[in-house]
Design a protein around this motif. Structure first.
Motif, PDB file in Angstrom:
ATOM      1  N   UNK A  66       0.317  16.904   7.343  1.00 10.03           N
ATOM      2  CA  UNK A  66       1.007  18.143   7.000  1.00 10.03           C
ATOM      3  C   UNK A  66       2.509  18.020   7.110  1.00 10.03           C
ATOM      4  N   UNK A  67       3.062  16.945   6.529  1.00  8.27           N
ATOM      5  CA  UNK A  67       4.487  16.667   6.682  1.00  8.27           C
ATOM      6  C   UNK A  67       5.366  17.746   6.050  1.00  8.27           C
ATOM      7  N   UNK A  68       4.881  18.407   5.010  1.00  3.79           N
ATOM      8  CA  UNK A  68       5.685  19.433   4.356  1.00  3.79           C
ATOM      9  C   UNK A  68       6.017  20.582   5.295  1.00  3.79           C
ATOM     10  N   UNK A  69       5.003  21.078   6.009  1.00  2.39           N
ATOM     11  CA  UNK A  69       5.236  22.177   6.952  1.00  2.39           C
ATOM     12  C   UNK A  69       6.112  21.733   8.111  1.00  2.39           C
ATOM     13  N   UNK A  70       5.844  20.547   8.655  1.00  4.80           N
ATOM     14  CA  UNK A  70       6.649  20.045   9.770  1.00  4.80           C
ATOM     15  C   UNK A  70       8.098  19.828   9.355  1.00  4.80           C
TER      16      UNK A  70
ATOM     17  N   UNK B 156      -0.463   4.705   8.835  1.00  5.71           N
ATOM     18  CA  UNK B 156      -0.191   6.071   8.385  1.00  5.71           C
ATOM     19  C   UNK B 156       0.837   6.732   9.303  1.00  5.71           C
ATOM     20  N   UNK B 157       0.730   6.481  10.614  1.00  7.68           N
ATOM     21  CA  UNK B 157       1.704   7.045  11.560  1.00  7.68           C
ATOM     22  C   UNK B 157       3.089   6.468  11.285  1.00  7.68           C
TER      23      UNK B 157
ATOM     24  N   UNK C 170       0.852  -1.196   0.000  1.00  5.01           N
ATOM     25  CA  UNK C 170       0.000   0.000   0.000  1.00  5.01           C
ATOM     26  C   UNK C 170       0.884   1.241   0.000  1.00  5.01           C
ATOM     27  N   UNK C 171       1.543   1.555  -1.125  1.00  6.67           N
ATOM     28  CA  UNK C 171       2.426   2.731  -1.156  1.00  6.67           C
ATOM     29  C   UNK C 171       1.677   4.044  -0.994  1.00  6.67           C
ATOM     30  N   UNK C 172       0.357   4.037  -1.246  1.00  5.79           N
ATOM     31  CA  UNK C 172      -0.421   5.259  -1.092  1.00  5.79           C
ATOM     32  C   UNK C 172      -0.484   5.717   0.359  1.00  5.79           C
ATOM     33  N   UNK C 173      -0.110   4.838   1.306  1.00  4.18           N
ATOM     34  CA  UNK C 173      -0.101   5.225   2.719  1.00  4.18           C
ATOM     35  C   UNK C 173       0.862   6.373   2.964  1.00  4.18           C
ATOM     36  N   UNK C 174       1.979   6.402   2.252  1.00  3.50           N
ATOM     37  CA  UNK C 174       2.952   7.472   2.429  1.00  3.50           C
ATOM     38  C   UNK C 174       2.383   8.804   1.938  1.00  3.50           C
ATOM     39  N   UNK C 175       1.663   8.775   0.820  1.00  6.30           N
ATOM     40  CA  UNK C 175       1.023  10.002   0.326  1.00  6.30           C
ATOM     41  C   UNK C 175      -0.050  10.479   1.304  1.00  6.30           C
ATOM     42  N   UNK C 176      -0.776   9.524   1.895  1.00 10.32           N
ATOM     43  CA  UNK C 176      -1.791   9.890   2.890  1.00 10.32           C
ATOM     44  C   UNK C 176      -1.157  10.519   4.114  1.00 10.32           C
ATOM     45  N   UNK C 177      -0.041   9.947   4.568  1.00 13.57           N
ATOM     46  CA  UNK C 177       0.653  10.508   5.731  1.00 13.57           C
ATOM     47  C   UNK C 177       1.171  11.911   5.440  1.00 13.57           C
TER      48      UNK C 177
END
Length: 298
Positions: free
Chosen positions: A86-90, A264-265, A74-81
């Motif tokens: 908000x991983x970009x801002x963090x 997702x975490x 399920x590689x889409x899990x990384x896109x969901x995370x």
């Protein structure tokens, strides 16, 4: 022709005579392979579980016993995370804090180590000893006085909470990095410094033109330590960066993970670990050379 000079033999745990025997060679290779494989599993095993955990479904992640390989990817899990947490801002906040702390440490710690090593001020050894004594103090003991300091900065009476300075300033005076830098600077020959002084170079010019170009290995080591220390820190950023807009990766993932699926975490944690791994791979050659050069003379 003179007699050939016997080259000194390298002393090892196993002699060359034992290695020439079939049984000795087999035993040596077996122990070597098992040792390397064991350490590889110890160090890479958690990373493997971290990466594959983000590729599993939620039900597969929490099932007991755990599966070694994902039954379905399920590689889409990384896109969901990335999107949901908000991983970009963090990631931007953490990079900003980490490389800001690195810049301040390189400026002030290099200056302190250079002064203690080459300028040799009065009571320099006492000052260095007092710095090293602070390494014996547990970091948790300093949390309260550091927080009170950034809450009301002495003399200026400025509140630094929710500003990058609350993270940058406590990292500037790093006794361990100053000690590493000083030991490396001590190994730089005094003849070079004397020649620079004869040519009219000031202490600042000698630092810029002689010391720093020769100190790239140890500067790489200090850079790794500075970035990783800020990147992995949890308690201090949680105290001084309560605003969600200013939080780091560790704090943001923890505070935003309520109600988020476990896979997702895990995917978010895998993303958070990538920059430090890449940073280490870039500077890995400097680690051993930087740590050992300060202890060698000549």
């Amino acid at each position: 022709m003179g007699a050939p000079v016997n080259e000194p033999l390298t002393r090892t745990l196993i002699s060359q005579t034992q290695l020439n025997r079939p049984l000795g060679r087999l035993l040596y290779r077996t122990v070597l392979v098992l040792t390397v494989a064991g350490f590889t599993l110890v160090f890479l095993g958690p990373l493997y579980w971290l990466v594959t955990g983000g590729l599993k479904s939620t039900a597969e992640v929490i099932q007991n016993p755990p599966t070694l390989f994902p039954s379905e990817l399920h590689p889409d899990t990384y896109a969901t995370a990335w999107r949901q947490l908000g991983m970009g801002r963090l990631l931007f906040n953490t990079l900003y804090y980490a490389f800001g702390a690195l810049a301040f440490q390189l400026v002030f710690d290099v200056a302190a180590a250079y002064a203690l090593s080459k300028l040799r001020p009065v009571l320099g050894n006492l000052i260095l000893g007092m710095m090293l004594a602070t390494l014996m103090i547990p970091a948790a003991v300093l949390i309260v006085p550091q927080y009170l300091t950034v809450l009301d900065l002495p003399l200026l009476h400025v509140n630094l909470v929710n500003t990058p300075w609350a993270i940058w300033l406590p990292t500037v005076a790093n006794a361990f990095n100053i000690f590493l830098l000083k030991r490396f600077f001590d190994s730089i020959p005094e003849d070079l410094m004397a020649a620079a002084a004869i040519d009219g170079a000031t202490s600042t010019r000698a630092l810029r033109s002689i010391v720093l170009p020769m100190s790239r290995p140890i500067l790489g080591v200090v850079s790794i330590f500075a970035v990783v220390n800020v990147w992995k820190d949890f308690l201090w950023p949680m105290l001084v960066q309560p605003d969600p807009a200013n939080q780091t990766l560790n704090i943001g993932i923890k505070s935003l993970s309520m109600g988020v699926p476990q896979n997702v975490i895990i995917a978010a944690l895998a993303i958070a670990s990538v920059p430090t791994v890449v940073f280490f791979l870039i500077f890995q050659r400097n680690i051993m050379s930087g740590l050992t050069s300060g202890g060698l003379k000549g």
